[in-house]
Design an enzyme around this catalytic site. Structure first.
Site, PDB file in Angstrom:
ATOM      1  N   GLY A 188       0.851  -1.187   0.000  1.00  0.00           N
ATOM      2  CA  GLY A 188       0.000   0.000   0.000  1.00  0.00           C
ATOM      3  C   GLY A 188       0.888   1.239   0.000  1.00  0.00           C
ATOM      4  O   GLY A 188       2.049   1.191  -0.406  1.00  0.00           O
ATOM      5  N   LEU A 189       0.347   2.342   0.467  1.00  0.00           N
ATOM      6  CA  LEU A 189       1.128   3.574   0.423  1.00  0.00           C
ATOM      7  C   LEU A 189       2.443   3.468   1.191  1.00  0.00           C
ATOM      8  O   LEU A 189       3.496   3.870   0.691  1.00  0.00           O
ATOM      9  CB  LEU A 189       0.298   4.730   0.967  1.00  0.00           C
ATOM     10  CG  LEU A 189      -0.742   5.307   0.007  1.00  0.00           C
ATOM     11  CD1 LEU A 189      -1.528   6.414   0.687  1.00  0.00           C
ATOM     12  CD2 LEU A 189      -0.089   5.826  -1.260  1.00  0.00           C
ATOM     13  N   GLY A 192       4.060   0.658   2.129  1.00  0.00           N
ATOM     14  CA  GLY A 192       4.917  -0.382   1.582  1.00  0.00           C
ATOM     15  C   GLY A 192       5.483  -0.023   0.219  1.00  0.00           C
ATOM     16  O   GLY A 192       6.691  -0.188  -0.031  1.00  0.00           O
ATOM     17  N   SER A 238     -16.663   9.687   3.031  1.00  0.00           N
ATOM     18  CA  SER A 238     -15.525  10.484   3.472  1.00  0.00           C
ATOM     19  C   SER A 238     -15.876  11.553   4.497  1.00  0.00           C
ATOM     20  O   SER A 238     -16.923  12.201   4.423  1.00  0.00           O
ATOM     21  CB  SER A 238     -14.891  11.163   2.256  1.00  0.00           C
ATOM     22  OG  SER A 238     -13.918  12.102   2.664  1.00  0.00           O
ATOM     23  N   ARG A 259     -13.092  12.597  15.104  1.00  0.00           N
ATOM     24  CA  ARG A 259     -13.873  11.390  14.834  1.00  0.00           C
ATOM     25  C   ARG A 259     -14.389  10.704  16.097  1.00  0.00           C
ATOM     26  O   ARG A 259     -15.530  10.239  16.136  1.00  0.00           O
ATOM     27  CB  ARG A 259     -13.010  10.410  14.031  1.00  0.00           C
ATOM     28  CG  ARG A 259     -12.749  10.910  12.628  1.00  0.00           C
ATOM     29  CD  ARG A 259     -11.813   9.996  11.870  1.00  0.00           C
ATOM     30  NE  ARG A 259     -11.656  10.479  10.499  1.00  0.00           N
ATOM     31  CZ  ARG A 259     -10.872   9.911   9.594  1.00  0.00           C
ATOM     32  NH1 ARG A 259     -10.153   8.852   9.933  1.00  0.00           N
ATOM     33  NH2 ARG A 259     -10.794  10.393   8.373  1.00  0.00           N
ATOM     34  N   GLU A 306       0.172   2.187   9.092  1.00  0.00           N
ATOM     35  CA  GLU A 306      -0.821   1.821  10.105  1.00  0.00           C
ATOM     36  C   GLU A 306      -0.388   0.616  10.936  1.00  0.00           C
ATOM     37  O   GLU A 306      -0.898   0.402  12.034  1.00  0.00           O
ATOM     38  CB  GLU A 306      -2.171   1.528   9.421  1.00  0.00           C
ATOM     39  CG  GLU A 306      -3.332   1.363  10.394  1.00  0.00           C
ATOM     40  CD  GLU A 306      -4.654   1.095   9.691  1.00  0.00           C
ATOM     41  OE1 GLU A 306      -4.687   1.147   8.447  1.00  0.00           O
ATOM     42  OE2 GLU A 306      -5.655   0.819  10.380  1.00  0.00           O
ATOM     43  N   ARG A 328      -6.907   9.107  15.728  1.00  0.00           N
ATOM     44  CA  ARG A 328      -6.258   9.716  14.560  1.00  0.00           C
ATOM     45  C   ARG A 328      -7.169  10.775  13.959  1.00  0.00           C
ATOM     46  O   ARG A 328      -8.377  10.549  13.801  1.00  0.00           O
ATOM     47  CB  ARG A 328      -5.952   8.649  13.503  1.00  0.00           C
ATOM     48  CG  ARG A 328      -5.323   9.229  12.248  1.00  0.00           C
ATOM     49  CD  ARG A 328      -4.974   8.153  11.239  1.00  0.00           C
ATOM     50  NE  ARG A 328      -6.105   7.462  10.682  1.00  0.00           N
ATOM     51  CZ  ARG A 328      -6.904   7.958   9.728  1.00  0.00           C
ATOM     52  NH1 ARG A 328      -6.698   9.176   9.237  1.00  0.00           N
ATOM     53  NH2 ARG A 328      -7.916   7.258   9.274  1.00  0.00           N
ATOM     54  N   LEU A 387      -2.853   8.882   5.384  1.00  0.00           N
ATOM     55  CA  LEU A 387      -2.064   8.933   4.153  1.00  0.00           C
ATOM     56  C   LEU A 387      -0.751   9.671   4.414  1.00  0.00           C
ATOM     57  O   LEU A 387       0.304   9.308   3.898  1.00  0.00           O
ATOM     58  CB  LEU A 387      -2.858   9.632   3.050  1.00  0.00           C
ATOM     59  CG  LEU A 387      -4.226   9.029   2.700  1.00  0.00           C
ATOM     60  CD1 LEU A 387      -4.871   9.793   1.548  1.00  0.00           C
ATOM     61  CD2 LEU A 387      -4.092   7.568   2.336  1.00  0.00           C
TER      62      LEU A 387
END
Length: 638
Positions: free
Chosen positions: A42-43, A45, A284, A331, A426, A436, A442
Site C-alpha cells: 500500500g502507500l 509499503g 468520506s 472522529r 498503520e 487519529r 495517508l
C-alpha cells in the site's frame, strides 16, 4: 524487554534534522550488498520499496493481492494533511503538530508527531512531481479543505479518491524499480511467519496463494507495511483481506504490540442494513465540510421524511455541543455523539441507527454543480448502495470501525524491539495516540515510506554488526514446517461451522463489549468468551478445498485464527487502561458532560505487550510519554 524510544535530544524542531545529520550512512556502492524484504504494497509499503530500491538496496516486495494497486490504501477518500499554509489561515508545522497531539488525546509520542508535521510539506511536493492530480484553484494553486479536529484548511485532495491517486503515484515509482530489476515483486503471496535468528529479524516464510507452496526469503532487514487490524470486528470499512496476521506472527516472535485497544470508529459511514453484510462503506469525512449532521428533536419525528421536519424541530447536535468545531469535531467525539442521540431513541432509518448528513444548505449556497465537483463520486457511490439521491434527501450515516492506532511498537527510527524488524504506516503505533485525525493516515504512510525509513534503515545497516543468513538455515526450515503443520491442521478439522460464521460471532462480541464504548464488566465477559470461541474454531470450523490450489477459504481461516488470539490482547489492553482517552472510551471514566476522562497520573504511557508463550498471559511494558511542548489538558472542542 527494554523499550528505548531513541528520541534524539535537543529542541523538538531540531530533533529530526540533527538526527539525520548524526545518523551513519551507507556508501552508495555498498547498498547493493543489503537485501530488504518489504511486506505490504500500500502507500507505506510501495513508497518504502520504491525509495529503498532507488537508493540502491536490493528489495523484495510481497503482497497478498494480485496487484499492488489493490492495496487498501486505494479506499482512502478525503485527502492528505500538510502544513503548507496555502490559505494563509494561520497554519504551520507547529499547529499541525499540536492539533495531532491534541486530537490523539495526549497519548502519542511528541517527537514522532513533530517529525510527521515537518515532512508533510515534502510529501505534497513529491506527489505533485509524480503527477498526482490534486484539485487546484482557478489560479493554479493546489486547493485544500478542512477536516475534523482542525480550524484551518490543510487537507489536499483529488476529488473523493485521494488514496487511489496517491497509490498510483507510489505504484508507478515501484513499477519503475521493478522494471529496473531493483525490486522483485511477489503478488498473491502471504507472509506466514517472521524468522528471527540470534535475536535479529532475518527473513520471512510465505505461502504462494495460487500454488500453496510455502517458501523462505532471507534478508538483512524486514519491513512490515501490512496495515491495521480493524477487521477483527468483522464489520468494518476495511477491505475484506485486511488482517493482523503479519503483525501477530511478529508479536509471537518477540515484537512488542503497543496500545491494541486504540481503535478508531469513523462517524461517517453508511449504516448497517442487515445480517447479510460482510463489510461497511465509508463516506468520506470531507463531506462534513459542507454537510450538516442532525437528528429530529423528538422521537416521534424519526420516521417522518426529513424534508417534512421543520428547521425548528431539528437538532444539529454537533453544532450545538461543539460550537467552535461544529460538524468538524474529531472522529472519536463525533462518533460518540451519534451513538448518544441514537441511544436516546432519536436515530433515523431502519433500526434507528443512523443520523442525517444534510447538504441542502450547501447546495442552496454553492449550487448543486459545485457540490458535484467536490464530492460527485461519493454521492454516486452512496446512491448505488442505498438507492437514495443525496442531492435531494440527506444521507444517513452511522459510526463504523475504520482504523487502528495501535500496532507493533517502534522506536523513533521505526524499528521494533527486534533488531532488523521495521514497521511503517498503520501497522505501527507511533503517531496518532488514542485517536487519529482525518487525512493523517495517508500523511503518515507516505512520511514513513518516502522520508523516514530510507534514512533510518541505512543507519541500522551502518551502525550495527550485520551477519548474513541463507534461506536454507535451520531457522527457516523450522518456520516452514510449523506453517505447513498449521495449514494442514486447519484443513483436517472438517467441522460444521463456516469460517465466516465464527468470524462474525467474534466481531459481534467485540463490537458490543469493546467497540465504541467499553466497561469493566463487558471486557471481562469478552475475555471469558473469546477462549471458548477460539476453542470452537479449532474444533468445529470447516475449511473447504485443498492446500495446493487457490483456496480463499483457507487464506481466510488462517487470518481469522489469528484474530481469535489477537482479540484477547485487544480486550486485555482495554481492561487494564482504567481511563478514557480518544477512541478508548470506558464508561466508568467520563466527565460530567459525557466526555472522555483521562488519568494522566497513572496512564500517560504506551502499553507495549510482550508474548510469553501459549496459554501464558502477556507481559505489560510501559514507555512513559513525556510532553515538553504540548501541555496536557482536558480536550475541548467547544
Amino acid at each position: 524487554m527494554v523499550l528505548d524510544a531513541k528520541i534524539p535530544a535537543g529542541p523538538i524542531a531540531q530533533k529530526w534534522d540533527k538526527h539525520r545529520f548524526e545518523m551513519k550512512l551507507v556508501n552508495p556502492a555498498n547498498k547493493r550488498k543489503f537485501d530488504v524484504i518489504v511486506v505490504g504494497s500500500g502507500l507505506a509499503g510501495a513508497s518504502s520499496a520504491a525509495t529503498l530500491a532507488e537508493l540502491g538496496y536490493n528489495v523484495k516486495c510481497f503482497c497478498f493481492q494480485d496487484s499492488p494497486r489493490r492495496a487498501h490504501s486505494i479506499a482512502a477518500q478525503g485527502g492528505i494533511n500538510a502544513a503548507k499554509n496555502y490559505k494563509n489561515d494561520g497554519d504551520s508545522v507547529y499547529r499541525l503538530f499540536y492539533d495531532t497531539v491534541k486530537g490523539g488525546d495526549f497519548r502519542s509520542r511528541e517527537a514522532n508527531v513533530y517529525r510527521l508535521a515537518q515532512v508533510s510539506v515534502n510529501i505534497i511536493d513529491q506527489c505533485v512531481a509524480q503527477g498526482v492530480p490534486f484539485a487546484r484553484e482557478y489560479s493554479g494553486y493546489l486547493d485544500n479543505r478542512s477536516f475534523g479536529g482542525a480550524q484551518v484548511s490543510r487537507t489536499f485532495y483529488a476529488r473523493g479518491q485521494t488514496g487511489q491517486q496517491l497509490l498510483l503515484g507510489a505504484y508507478q515509482a515501484l513499477c519503475r524499480q521493478i522494471g529496473l530489476g531493483a525490486v522483485k515483486m511477489f503478488p498473491r503471496t502471504e507472509m506466514l511467519d517472521l524468522v528471527v535468528i540470534d535475536g535479529h529479524a532475518k527473513g520471512i516464510v510465505v505461502r504462494d496463494l495460487v500454488s500453496g507452496e510455502i517458501s523462505s526469503h532471507a534478508g538483512d532487514a524486514v519491513v512490515l507495511a501490512t496495515g491495521g487490524y480493524g477487521n477483527v470486528f468483522f464489520l468494518s470499512t476495511n477491505a475484506k483481506g485486511c488482517n493482523v496476521t503479519a503483525a501477530w506472527r511478529a508479536y509471537k516472535k518477540g515484537a512488542a504490540f503497543a496500545n491494541p485497544c486504540y481503535t478508531q470508529i469513523h462517524p461517517t459511514c453508511i449504516p448497517v442494513s442487515g445480517d447479510h453484510q460482510s463489510k461497511l462503506t465509508l463516506m468520506s469525512e470531507s463531506l462534513r465540510n459542507d454537510g450538516r449532521v442532525w437528528v429530529p428533536k423528538r422521537k416521534d419525528d424519526c420516521q417522518k421524511p426529513p424534508g417534512t421536519i421543520p428547521e425548528a424541530d431539528r437538532d444539529y447536535y454537533l453544532e450545538r455541543k461543539y460550537p467552535s468545531f461544529g460538524n468538524l469535531a474529531p472522529r472519536d467525539i463525533s462518533s460518540r455523539a451519534a451513538k448518544e442521540v441514537c441511544d436516546e431513541g432519536r436515530g433515523v432509518g431502519p433500526g434507528g441507527l443512523g443520523v442525517f448528513l444534510d447538504f441542502s444548505d450547501a447546495i442552496r449556497r454553492l449550487g448543486e454543480e459545485r457540490i458535484r465537483e467536490r464530492y460527485g463520486n461519493l454521492f454516486d457511490m452512496y446512491e448505488k448502495i442505498t438507492g437514495e439521491n443525496a442531492y435531494q434527501v440527506p444521507m444517513r450515516i452511522y459510526p463504523a470501525v475504520h482504523y487502528t492506532m495501535g500496532g507493533l511498537w517502534v522506536d523513533y527510527n521505526l524499528m521494533s524491539n527486534l533488531p532488523g524488524l521495521f514497521v511503517v504506516g498503520e501497522a505501527n503505533f507511533s503517531d496518532h495516540g488514542a485517536n487519529r485525525l482525518g487525512a493523517s493516515a495517508l500523511m503518515q504512510g507516505l512520511a514513513d515510506g518516502y522520508f523516514v525509513l530510507p534514512y533510518t534503515i541505512g543507519h541500522y545497516f551502518a551502525s550495527s554488526k550485520q551477519f548474513k543468513i541463507p534461506a536454507s538455515h535451520a531457522g527457516f526450515k523450522t518456520s516452514e514446517e510449523t506453517s505447513r503443520a498449521r495449514t494442514n491442521r486447519l484443513l483436517a478439522i472438517k467441522g460444521r461451522r463456516t469460517v465466516t460464521s465464527l468470524h462474525r460471532e467474534l466481531g459481534k462480541l467485540l463490537w458490543e463489549k469493546c467497540g465504541m464504548s467499553r466497561s469493566e464488566a463487558g471486557l471481562k465477559e469478552a475475555l471469558n468468551r473469546i477462549p471458548l470461541l477460539r476453542e470452537e474454531f479449532w474444533n468445529n470450523v470447516n475449511v473447504t478445498g485443498k492446500n495446493g490450489e487457490l483456496n480463499q477459504d483457507l487464506e481466510y481461516a488462517g487470518r481469522v485464527a489469528d484474530f481469535m488470539e489477537f482479540a484477547e490482547l485487544l480486550c486485555l489492553d482495554g481492561l487494564h487502561r482504567n481511563e478514557s482517552c480518544g477512541g478508548h472510551f470506558r464508561e466508568e471514566f467520563q466527565t460530567e458532560d459525557g466526555e472522555a476522562r483521562r488519568d494522566d497520573e497513572h496512564f500517560a504511557y504506551v502499553a507495549a505487550w510482550e508474548y510469553q508463550g501459549q496459554d501464558k498471559p502477556p507481559a505489560l511494558h510501559k514507555e512513559p510519554l513525556e510532553y515538553e511542548e504540548a501541555h496536557m489538558t482536558q480536550r475541548s472542542y467547544k
